[in-house]
Design a protein around this motif. Sequence first.
Motif, PDB file in Angstrom:
ATOM      1  N   ASP A  53       0.814  -1.216   0.000  1.00  0.00           N
ATOM      2  CA  ASP A  53       0.000   0.000   0.000  1.00  0.00           C
ATOM      3  C   ASP A  53       0.852   1.273   0.000  1.00  0.00           C
ATOM      4  O   ASP A  53       0.356   2.345  -0.358  1.00  0.00           O
ATOM      5  CB  ASP A  53      -0.932  -0.001   1.223  1.00  0.00           C
ATOM      6  N   THR A  54       2.125   1.172   0.386  1.00  0.00           N
ATOM      7  CA  THR A  54       2.982   2.359   0.379  1.00  0.00           C
ATOM      8  C   THR A  54       3.219   2.882  -1.039  1.00  0.00           C
ATOM      9  O   THR A  54       3.506   4.067  -1.226  1.00  0.00           O
ATOM     10  CB  THR A  54       4.341   2.033   1.030  1.00  0.00           C
ATOM     11  N   GLN A  55       3.092   1.992  -2.031  1.00  0.00           N
ATOM     12  CA  GLN A  55       3.266   2.432  -3.418  1.00  0.00           C
ATOM     13  C   GLN A  55       2.177   3.414  -3.830  1.00  0.00           C
ATOM     14  O   GLN A  55       2.388   4.276  -4.687  1.00  0.00           O
ATOM     15  CB  GLN A  55       3.258   1.218  -4.363  1.00  0.00           C
ATOM     16  N   LEU A  56       1.010   3.293  -3.215  1.00  0.00           N
ATOM     17  CA  LEU A  56      -0.080   4.212  -3.530  1.00  0.00           C
ATOM     18  C   LEU A  56       0.301   5.639  -3.174  1.00  0.00           C
ATOM     19  O   LEU A  56       0.060   6.579  -3.952  1.00  0.00           O
ATOM     20  CB  LEU A  56      -1.348   3.796  -2.781  1.00  0.00           C
ATOM     21  N   ALA A  57       0.906   5.829  -1.985  1.00  0.00           N
ATOM     22  CA  ALA A  57       1.321   7.162  -1.563  1.00  0.00           C
ATOM     23  C   ALA A  57       2.392   7.729  -2.490  1.00  0.00           C
ATOM     24  O   ALA A  57       2.405   8.933  -2.787  1.00  0.00           O
ATOM     25  CB  ALA A  57       1.825   7.112  -0.126  1.00  0.00           C
ATOM     26  N   ARG A  58       3.286   6.876  -2.973  1.00  0.00           N
ATOM     27  CA  ARG A  58       4.334   7.341  -3.882  1.00  0.00           C
ATOM     28  C   ARG A  58       3.739   7.824  -5.206  1.00  0.00           C
ATOM     29  O   ARG A  58       4.170   8.840  -5.757  1.00  0.00           O
ATOM     30  CB  ARG A  58       5.334   6.217  -4.142  1.00  0.00           C
ATOM     31  N   VAL A  59       2.759   7.092  -5.700  1.00  0.00           N
ATOM     32  CA  VAL A  59       2.118   7.501  -6.951  1.00  0.00           C
ATOM     33  C   VAL A  59       1.362   8.814  -6.759  1.00  0.00           C
ATOM     34  O   VAL A  59       1.404   9.708  -7.613  1.00  0.00           O
ATOM     35  CB  VAL A  59       1.163   6.401  -7.456  1.00  0.00           C
ATOM     36  N   ARG A  60       0.685   8.954  -5.635  1.00  0.00           N
ATOM     37  CA  ARG A  60      -0.052  10.183  -5.370  1.00  0.00           C
ATOM     38  C   ARG A  60       0.863  11.399  -5.272  1.00  0.00           C
ATOM     39  O   ARG A  60       0.444  12.530  -5.517  1.00  0.00           O
ATOM     40  CB  ARG A  60      -0.855  10.037  -4.074  1.00  0.00           C
ATOM     41  N   GLY A  61       2.121  11.175  -4.926  1.00  0.00           N
ATOM     42  CA  GLY A  61       3.064  12.279  -4.784  1.00  0.00           C
ATOM     43  C   GLY A  61       3.684  12.746  -6.082  1.00  0.00           C
ATOM     44  O   GLY A  61       4.421  13.739  -6.103  1.00  0.00           O
ATOM     45  N   VAL A  62       3.403  12.075  -7.197  1.00  0.00           N
ATOM     46  CA  VAL A  62       3.967  12.472  -8.489  1.00  0.00           C
ATOM     47  C   VAL A  62       3.243  13.702  -9.015  1.00  0.00           C
ATOM     48  O   VAL A  62       2.012  13.773  -8.995  1.00  0.00           O
ATOM     49  CB  VAL A  62       3.869  11.308  -9.496  1.00  0.00           C
ATOM     50  N   ASP A  63       4.005  14.659  -9.473  1.00  0.00           N
ATOM     51  CA  ASP A  63       3.422  15.895 -10.006  1.00  0.00           C
ATOM     52  C   ASP A  63       2.597  15.601 -11.258  1.00  0.00           C
ATOM     53  O   ASP A  63       3.061  14.902 -12.164  1.00  0.00           O
ATOM     54  CB  ASP A  63       4.544  16.886 -10.343  1.00  0.00           C
ATOM     55  N   GLY A  64       1.378  16.127 -11.295  1.00  0.00           N
ATOM     56  CA  GLY A  64       0.485  15.908 -12.429  1.00  0.00           C
ATOM     57  C   GLY A  64      -0.618  14.922 -12.133  1.00  0.00           C
ATOM     58  O   GLY A  64      -1.559  14.787 -12.924  1.00  0.00           O
ATOM     59  N   VAL A  65      -0.535  14.206 -10.997  1.00  0.00           N
ATOM     60  CA  VAL A  65      -1.566  13.247 -10.623  1.00  0.00           C
ATOM     61  C   VAL A  65      -2.719  13.988  -9.949  1.00  0.00           C
ATOM     62  O   VAL A  65      -2.522  14.671  -8.937  1.00  0.00           O
ATOM     63  CB  VAL A  65      -1.002  12.161  -9.674  1.00  0.00           C
ATOM     64  N   ASP A  66      -3.898  13.871 -10.515  1.00  0.00           N
ATOM     65  CA  ASP A  66      -5.084  14.489  -9.937  1.00  0.00           C
ATOM     66  C   ASP A  66      -5.575  13.663  -8.749  1.00  0.00           C
ATOM     67  O   ASP A  66      -5.789  14.171  -7.663  1.00  0.00           O
ATOM     68  CB  ASP A  66      -6.174  14.612 -11.004  1.00  0.00           C
ATOM     69  N   TRP A  67      -5.753  12.369  -8.981  1.00  0.00           N
ATOM     70  CA  TRP A  67      -6.063  11.431  -7.904  1.00  0.00           C
ATOM     71  C   TRP A  67      -5.549  10.053  -8.264  1.00  0.00           C
ATOM     72  O   TRP A  67      -5.329   9.745  -9.441  1.00  0.00           O
ATOM     73  CB  TRP A  67      -7.556  11.383  -7.566  1.00  0.00           C
ATOM     74  N   ALA A  68      -5.323   9.247  -7.241  1.00  0.00           N
ATOM     75  CA  ALA A  68      -4.867   7.866  -7.419  1.00  0.00           C
ATOM     76  C   ALA A  68      -5.551   7.011  -6.365  1.00  0.00           C
ATOM     77  O   ALA A  68      -5.585   7.373  -5.187  1.00  0.00           O
ATOM     78  CB  ALA A  68      -3.351   7.762  -7.298  1.00  0.00           C
ATOM     79  N   VAL A  69      -6.118   5.874  -6.790  1.00  0.00           N
ATOM     80  CA  VAL A  69      -6.867   5.011  -5.879  1.00  0.00           C
ATOM     81  C   VAL A  69      -6.416   3.571  -6.069  1.00  0.00           C
ATOM     82  O   VAL A  69      -5.948   3.179  -7.142  1.00  0.00           O
ATOM     83  CB  VAL A  69      -8.386   5.118  -6.122  1.00  0.00           C
ATOM     84  N   PRO A  70      -6.554   2.749  -5.018  1.00  0.00           N
ATOM     85  CA  PRO A  70      -6.169   1.339  -5.141  1.00  0.00           C
ATOM     86  C   PRO A  70      -7.219   0.525  -5.881  1.00  0.00           C
ATOM     87  O   PRO A  70      -8.397   0.881  -5.909  1.00  0.00           O
ATOM     88  CB  PRO A  70      -6.061   0.895  -3.678  1.00  0.00           C
ATOM     89  N   PHE A  71      -6.757  -0.556  -6.472  1.00  0.00           N
ATOM     90  CA  PHE A  71      -7.658  -1.461  -7.194  1.00  0.00           C
ATOM     91  C   PHE A  71      -7.136  -2.871  -6.982  1.00  0.00           C
ATOM     92  O   PHE A  71      -5.957  -3.148  -7.215  1.00  0.00           O
ATOM     93  CB  PHE A  71      -7.687  -1.112  -8.680  1.00  0.00           C
ATOM     94  N   LEU A  72      -8.008  -3.745  -6.529  1.00  0.00           N
ATOM     95  CA  LEU A  72      -7.620  -5.131  -6.258  1.00  0.00           C
ATOM     96  C   LEU A  72      -8.349  -6.064  -7.218  1.00  0.00           C
ATOM     97  O   LEU A  72      -9.552  -5.915  -7.430  1.00  0.00           O
ATOM     98  CB  LEU A  72      -7.937  -5.501  -4.808  1.00  0.00           C
ATOM     99  N   LYS A  73      -7.612  -6.982  -7.776  1.00  0.00           N
ATOM    100  CA  LYS A  73      -8.230  -8.000  -8.630  1.00  0.00           C
ATOM    101  C   LYS A  73      -7.717  -9.368  -8.215  1.00  0.00           C
ATOM    102  O   LYS A  73      -6.511  -9.560  -8.014  1.00  0.00           O
ATOM    103  CB  LYS A  73      -7.900  -7.766 -10.103  1.00  0.00           C
TER     104      LYS A  73
END
Length: 359
Positions: A53-73
């Motif tokens: 789940d820590t990867q989610l926070a890293r993605v959210r911190g990238v400039d240009g990201v409006d929102w980022a949410v987890p998805f499980l399959k």
Amino acid sequence: MNSVALRILHGDRAKYVGLMLRTANQILDAREADIWVMDPRVDYVDEIEPMTDTQLARVRGVDGVDWAVPFLKGLTVAHTRDGILQRVILLGVDDPTLIGVTPRLALGSIENLKQPDAMIIDRAGYQFMWPGEAPGLGKVIELNDHRAVVVGISDASAPFTTYPIVYTKYSSALNYIGRTRKQMSFVLVHARPQVDPHVLTQRITAETGLKALTWSDFALATIGYYLKRTGIPVNFGITVALGFIVGTVVVGQTFYIFVIENLRQFGALKAMGVANGTILRMVLLQAIVVASIGYAIGIGLCAGFFEITSRISINLRGFELPWQVAAGTACAILVIIVIASFASIRKVMVVDPAIVFRG
């Protein structure tokens, strides 16, 4: 016979396109996301290497990201109170936003997922789980010893496999699938306005080390994987090739017999001084008219077949006849006519005008 040949030729082309789109159905249904982020080793949507789940926070911190949410399959086994055992495709979506659920619902509301133990199942899956029953809400199943209640029935795109598709909250999916150290399958990302998603994918990859693909690129990668790693292209390729050969032979034989039976008429035209070029245009015109009639009948039957069967059987709802396939088939028919007409045209070109005066 011409229409039969045409139906053999392009009927499988349409089914082929529909079948390939099934492989990427979950990507196509998650309409809100511009970008899918995953482990670098993932090649297609069904090959999952979970992330922390820590990867989610890293993605959210990238400039240009409006929102980022987890998805499980994942895959798990569902039990009904009637004793039916069925493996299902489990999709866990972000708890607050519910992003990732298909927007097409036959019954219920996406907001119903916020209720305790709630799930949304696709219509085909409902028929598998409760055969013969009309779709309805409130049905209960058991997933990994946890209770789940049907609060919605979706019109999710047809999957490549026949497993039911179940949507639930991400937190609930963790219980249904079984908790491990790594759980998150993908991160769904939406780019800020005026930010090019392709540029953002490169930025996410550079800053996080994860693989980031636009939804269209990921869908094409998934389709490409099945094309390369399965026997689908070979099987359909052989079928289409046989249809092409059969179409050419049937049309050629039919047209050759027609020309042979009318050689005296063509000889009379040549005796009256009609040039070979004019006769050639006449024969090609006849070929085009025959092909056009056969194509219209065949393409109409094919379109009608998919329209009727998609209503009769829910499992065929992913098959359709795109206009691109119809246009491509028309080009193939043109090639068939040119090839099939060659022998007939040659017979007309060398006919002796004196045949008119023979007994």
